[in-house]
Design an enzyme around this catalytic site. Structure first.
Site, PDB file in Angstrom:
ATOM      1  N   ASP A 103     -10.221  -4.012  -4.947  1.00 34.27           N
ATOM      2  CA  ASP A 103      -9.426  -3.009  -4.252  1.00 34.27           C
ATOM      3  C   ASP A 103      -9.461  -1.715  -5.052  1.00 34.27           C
ATOM      4  O   ASP A 103      -9.239  -1.740  -6.266  1.00 34.27           O
ATOM      5  CB  ASP A 103      -7.986  -3.535  -4.135  1.00 34.27           C
ATOM      6  CG  ASP A 103      -7.035  -2.591  -3.418  1.00 34.27           C
ATOM      7  OD1 ASP A 103      -7.431  -1.472  -3.054  1.00 34.27           O
ATOM      8  OD2 ASP A 103      -5.870  -2.991  -3.228  1.00 34.27           O
ATOM      9  N   HIS A 136      -8.212  -5.107  -0.395  1.00 34.22           N
ATOM     10  CA  HIS A 136      -7.010  -4.448   0.087  1.00 34.22           C
ATOM     11  C   HIS A 136      -6.719  -4.893   1.521  1.00 34.22           C
ATOM     12  O   HIS A 136      -7.604  -4.952   2.358  1.00 34.22           O
ATOM     13  CB  HIS A 136      -7.219  -2.932   0.059  1.00 34.22           C
ATOM     14  CG  HIS A 136      -5.975  -2.135   0.222  1.00 34.22           C
ATOM     15  ND1 HIS A 136      -5.148  -1.823  -0.832  1.00 34.22           N
ATOM     16  CD2 HIS A 136      -5.402  -1.571   1.321  1.00 34.22           C
ATOM     17  CE1 HIS A 136      -4.131  -1.100  -0.396  1.00 34.22           C
ATOM     18  NE2 HIS A 136      -4.256  -0.935   0.908  1.00 34.22           N
ATOM     19  N   SER A 195       0.828  -1.192   0.000  1.00 36.32           N
ATOM     20  CA  SER A 195       0.000   0.000   0.000  1.00 36.32           C
ATOM     21  C   SER A 195       0.872   1.256   0.000  1.00 36.32           C
ATOM     22  O   SER A 195       1.676   1.439  -0.913  1.00 36.32           O
ATOM     23  CB  SER A 195      -0.961  -0.056   1.193  1.00 36.32           C
ATOM     24  OG  SER A 195      -2.033   0.854   1.052  1.00 36.32           O
TER      25      SER A 195
END
Length: 319
Positions: A260, A290, A167
């Site tokens: 996501d 995610h 991320s």
């Protein structure tokens, strides 16, 4: 791309059940909390769904100096005490605002155990106390330190270094890989796990998953409001998709979640790398969201990711 109610239909049954259980938990959304309280809440929940924490031969806390006289916490984990192991420098996720070496400790240990490599997890400084580009500077300072003097201090191989993250940490890893190319520092691999790469969240997947599940537009907006001013968003160090030239950066292994908001920008970055002649392996894990890589206790897709990412590290870094 699915829309609205169709989103749920793309989730695996286990993922859907897990999300339903999470939705019933009496916890406020992180974006409704102060950054400090959000960090505490995330820290309490971060490893609940992880696989059991591997016990490794070497676990060593360290401190890494920064350009402004600061010091970053770091943790080296390794499956053996053998000298000269290859090493992955890992940057945790959390929207540049939450997360730590502790919240990602199990994941780093799993990668070390599976790959045979050492993993050095770095606690870069977080927003809003430290706004853009401090995290970028910290990631590069940590990588430069590892290559210049840290590898010798840690007894790992300075000639076999990879960088990775998930991320926001994936964003920082992608940026550091470009900086390494510019500095003549050869990296074996960039391991990018659902990285953020765009200046603005305007891809189709951001529209599709604007209301989640798990990561939604409100949460993303809150993270970035803590981290960066609107007039800085076109800086490639925030949005590596905007970098002028990606030729010569380290080969990439990219792992994405299908459901996501960030999936499209991960695909776009993989395409940009390929167009620049960079070797890319990309896996999309179907029916998961995610953050899934830290849900290995429940999700077979997370355990498959652990296997795939460790294999990519072994292939890039050698035994």
């Amino acid at each position: 791309m699915p829309h609205g109610a169709d989103v749920d239909a793309h989730l695996t049954p286990t993922m859907r059940l897990l999300l339903e259980r999470m939705a019933r938990a009496p916890y406020p959304p992180l974006h409704t909390l102060s950054p400090e309280v959000a960090r505490q809440a995330y820290a309490k929940s971060a490893e609940v769904l992880e696989v059991p924490k591997p016990k490794l031969a070497r676990v060593q806390d360290w401190s890494i100096p920064t350009r402004d006289g600061g010091a970053l916490p770091a943790r080296l984990v390794a499956p053996s005490r053998d000298p000269g192991l290859p090493v992955l420098l890992y940057l945790h996720g959390g929207g540049f605002t939450i997360g730590s070496i502790d919240t990602h400790d199990t994941l780093c240990r799993v990668l070390a155990q599976g790959s045979g490599c050492a993993v050095l997890s770095v606690g870069y400084r977080l927003a809003p106390e430290y706004r853009f580009p401090t995290a970028v500077h910290d990631a590069w300072d940590a990588l430069r330190w590892l290559a210049d003097t840290g590898a010798a201090a840690l007894d790992v191989d300075a000639a076999r270094i990879a960088i990775g993250g998930d991320s926001a940490g994936g964003t920082l890893a992608a940026v550091a890989a470009i900086q390494a190319r510019d500095a003549g520092l050869a990296l074996a691999l960039q391991l990018l796990i659902y990285p953020g790469t765009t200046a603005r969240q305007d891809t189709p997947s951001h529209a599709t998953y604007a209301r989640g599940p798990l990561l939604d537009k409100a949460q993303i907006d809150w993270f970035f409001a803590q981290y960066i001013r609107a007039d800085q968003r076109d800086d490639w160090r925030f949005a590596p998709l905007l970098a002028d030239d990606l030729e010569g950066v380290a080969p990439a292994w990219i792992g994405l979640a299908e459901c996501d908001p960030l999936v499209d920008e991960g695909l776009l970055y993989g395409d940009r790398l390929r167009m620049a002649g960079v070797g890319v392996e990309l896996e999309i894990y179907r029916g998961v969201v995610h953050g899934f890589v830290q849900m290995g206790r429940a999700l077979p897709e997370a355990r498959q990711f652990h296997h795939d990412a460790a294999a990519a590290l072994r292939a890039a870094l050698g035994p």
